[in-house]
Design a protein around this motif. Structure first.
Motif, PDB file in Angstrom:
ATOM      1  N   MET A  53       6.446  27.222  27.221  1.00  0.00           N
ATOM      2  CA  MET A  53       7.436  27.084  28.601  1.00  0.00           C
ATOM      3  C   MET A  53       7.406  26.289  29.950  1.00  0.00           C
ATOM      4  N   GLU A  54       6.115  25.939  30.003  1.00  0.00           N
ATOM      5  CA  GLU A  54       5.448  24.737  30.727  1.00  0.00           C
ATOM      6  C   GLU A  54       5.618  23.503  31.131  1.00  0.00           C
ATOM      7  N   TRP A  55       5.789  23.272  28.724  1.00  0.00           N
ATOM      8  CA  TRP A  55       6.057  22.017  28.396  1.00  0.00           C
ATOM      9  C   TRP A  55       7.279  22.065  28.609  1.00  0.00           C
ATOM     10  N   ILE A  56       8.382  22.710  28.887  1.00  0.00           N
ATOM     11  CA  ILE A  56       9.747  22.508  29.027  1.00  0.00           C
ATOM     12  C   ILE A  56       9.958  22.528  30.152  1.00  0.00           C
ATOM     13  N   ALA A  57       9.015  23.433  31.839  1.00  0.00           N
ATOM     14  CA  ALA A  57       9.183  22.746  32.543  1.00  0.00           C
ATOM     15  C   ALA A  57       8.967  21.525  33.491  1.00  0.00           C
ATOM     16  N   ALA A  85       6.888  20.530  40.737  1.00  0.00           N
ATOM     17  CA  ALA A  85       5.301  21.075  39.700  1.00  0.00           C
ATOM     18  C   ALA A  85       4.815  22.256  40.082  1.00  0.00           C
ATOM     19  N   LEU A  86       4.093  22.341  41.242  1.00  0.00           N
ATOM     20  CA  LEU A  86       4.138  23.551  41.501  1.00  0.00           C
ATOM     21  C   LEU A  86       4.339  25.327  41.349  1.00  0.00           C
ATOM     22  N   ALA A  87       5.405  25.492  41.276  1.00  0.00           N
ATOM     23  CA  ALA A  87       7.295  26.140  41.530  1.00  0.00           C
ATOM     24  C   ALA A  87       6.457  26.786  39.740  1.00  0.00           C
ATOM     25  N   TRP A  88       6.532  25.613  39.158  1.00  0.00           N
ATOM     26  CA  TRP A  88       6.653  25.786  37.655  1.00  0.00           C
ATOM     27  C   TRP A  88       5.643  25.765  36.402  1.00  0.00           C
ATOM     28  N   ILE A  89       4.960  25.252  36.954  1.00  0.00           N
ATOM     29  CA  ILE A  89       3.982  25.135  36.271  1.00  0.00           C
ATOM     30  C   ILE A  89       2.406  25.487  36.410  1.00  0.00           C
ATOM     31  N   ASP A  90       1.679  25.844  35.279  1.00  0.00           N
ATOM     32  CA  ASP A  90       0.138  26.193  36.354  1.00  0.00           C
ATOM     33  C   ASP A  90      -1.533  25.485  35.740  1.00  0.00           C
ATOM     34  N   GLN A  91      -0.896  23.915  34.775  1.00  0.00           N
ATOM     35  CA  GLN A  91      -1.958  23.944  33.992  1.00  0.00           C
ATOM     36  C   GLN A  91      -1.793  22.147  34.526  1.00  0.00           C
ATOM     37  N   TRP A  92      -2.930  21.749  35.463  1.00  0.00           N
ATOM     38  CA  TRP A  92      -2.685  19.945  35.837  1.00  0.00           C
ATOM     39  C   TRP A  92      -2.662  19.174  34.213  1.00  0.00           C
ATOM     40  N   TYR A  93      -3.040  19.530  33.293  1.00  0.00           N
ATOM     41  CA  TYR A  93      -2.699  18.783  32.288  1.00  0.00           C
ATOM     42  C   TYR A  93      -1.186  18.498  31.859  1.00  0.00           C
ATOM     43  N   ILE A  94      -0.743  19.690  32.221  1.00  0.00           N
ATOM     44  CA  ILE A  94       0.684  19.583  31.910  1.00  0.00           C
ATOM     45  C   ILE A  94       1.574  18.766  33.034  1.00  0.00           C
ATOM     46  N   ALA A  95       0.985  19.391  34.078  1.00  0.00           N
ATOM     47  CA  ALA A  95       1.789  18.836  35.403  1.00  0.00           C
ATOM     48  C   ALA A  95       1.321  17.414  35.802  1.00  0.00           C
ATOM     49  N   ILE A  96       0.846  16.749  35.028  1.00  0.00           N
ATOM     50  CA  ILE A  96      -0.099  15.603  35.110  1.00  0.00           C
ATOM     51  C   ILE A  96       1.028  14.394  33.794  1.00  0.00           C
ATOM     52  N   VAL A  97       1.699  14.998  33.166  1.00  0.00           N
ATOM     53  CA  VAL A  97       2.669  14.025  32.431  1.00  0.00           C
ATOM     54  C   VAL A  97       4.041  13.320  32.091  1.00  0.00           C
ATOM     55  N   PRO A  98       4.582  14.291  33.307  1.00  0.00           N
ATOM     56  CA  PRO A  98       6.034  13.801  34.293  1.00  0.00           C
ATOM     57  C   PRO A  98       5.835  12.378  35.136  1.00  0.00           C
ATOM     58  N   LEU A  99       3.950  12.308  35.060  1.00  0.00           N
ATOM     59  CA  LEU A  99       3.711  11.133  36.086  1.00  0.00           C
ATOM     60  C   LEU A  99       3.585   9.714  35.118  1.00  0.00           C
ATOM     61  N   LEU A 100       2.827   9.780  33.848  1.00  0.00           N
ATOM     62  CA  LEU A 100       2.553   8.873  32.973  1.00  0.00           C
ATOM     63  C   LEU A 100       4.200   9.107  32.869  1.00  0.00           C
ATOM     64  N   PHE A 101       4.701   9.916  32.068  1.00  0.00           N
ATOM     65  CA  PHE A 101       6.315   9.399  32.187  1.00  0.00           C
ATOM     66  C   PHE A 101       6.995   8.263  32.832  1.00  0.00           C
ATOM     67  N   PHE A 102       6.824   8.279  34.117  1.00  0.00           N
ATOM     68  CA  PHE A 102       7.163   7.528  35.179  1.00  0.00           C
ATOM     69  C   PHE A 102       6.222   6.202  35.172  1.00  0.00           C
ATOM     70  N   THR A 103       5.567   6.394  35.062  1.00  0.00           N
ATOM     71  CA  THR A 103       4.690   5.413  35.984  1.00  0.00           C
ATOM     72  C   THR A 103       4.691   4.205  34.500  1.00  0.00           C
ATOM     73  N   VAL A 104       4.643   4.214  33.261  1.00  0.00           N
ATOM     74  CA  VAL A 104       5.495   3.672  31.924  1.00  0.00           C
ATOM     75  C   VAL A 104       6.717   3.493  32.211  1.00  0.00           C
ATOM     76  N   VAL A 105       7.669   3.723  32.639  1.00  0.00           N
ATOM     77  CA  VAL A 105       9.083   3.404  32.938  1.00  0.00           C
ATOM     78  C   VAL A 105       8.785   2.760  34.416  1.00  0.00           C
ATOM     79  N   ASN A 106       8.439   3.406  34.734  1.00  0.00           N
ATOM     80  CA  ASN A 106       8.519   2.017  36.185  1.00  0.00           C
ATOM     81  C   ASN A 106       7.754   0.630  35.978  1.00  0.00           C
TER      82      ASN A 106
END
Length: 215
Positions: free
Chosen positions: A1-5, A49-70
């Protein structure tokens, strides 16, 4: 579920970005103005992220994605946020800074994550908007030019979001106000002396670290 979040946060941020880009074109806003709208809006990703995700290593994925996209869109010059007068890596530094905040504070010190993110979003964002619209008294550092009006907006916005953040996390009112005042001054000083877009890194990391280790 966290990956979906995590994927869900990417979709939501993408929709917000597209909406702001579309609105900017519709009302013929200047690219720098649209860029700062996006700057302010994206900082609120931390609440998803704080509402839907519990693990930092999952929460960081969207940020890495947007770093590459940007980085890709910056190199290609896509989108209004990259149609500014000079090449700006601020859009890349922004998700990098949030990613570092997530790594350091997501699980153990969420208040530090929120404080750093909100000062970056609102303080730095409004400083640029107010400075561009109302700036009349300027100061320079090398070839960097900033306005006192923008710095005042930086301080007031930072003070407000920091105080609200501290009160939300149930700090005593006197501590929330006094520490908010102190950190707002520090954030304003960093914004005033930082080189180009490095404030997108220095402001959130400094504020996050000071909150985590002093409160």
């Amino acid at each position: 579920m966290e990956w979906i979040a995590a994927i869900g946060t990417i979709v939501i941020v993408g929709i917000v970005l597209a909406g702001l880009e579309w609105t900017g074109r519709k009302i013929q806003a200047q690219p720098e103005t649209v860029r700062k709208w996006i700057h302010i809006a994206v900082g609120h990703w931390v609440f998803l992220a704080l509402a839907w995700i519990d693990q930092w290593y999952i929460a960081i994925v969207p940020l890495l994605f947007f770093t590459v996209v940007n980085l890709i869109t910056l190199k290609r010059g896509d989108g209004q946020m990259n149609q500014v007068e000079r090449v700006s890596y601020g859009t890349v530094y922004y998700p990098v800074a949030l990613a570092l905040l997530v790594m350091l504070f997501f699980e153990q010190e969420p208040m530090a994550l929120v404080a750093g993110s909100m000062v970056l979003a609102w303080g730095d964002g409004l400083a640029a908007l107010v400075g561009k619209r109302f700036g009349k008294t300027f100061y320079t550092r090398g070839n960097i030019k900033r306005s006192f009006e923008g710095s005042i907006a930086m301080f007031l916005a930072s003070f407000l979001v920091l105080t609200v953040t501290f009160l939300f996390y149930e700090l005593p009112s006197w501590l929330a106000v006094s520490y908010g005042f102190l950190l707002a001054n520090i954030a304003t000083l960093i914004e005033a002396v930082s080189y180009r877009d490095t404030d997108n890194l220095l402001i959130p990391l400094t504020i996050g670290a000071l909150v985590a280790f002093a409160l």
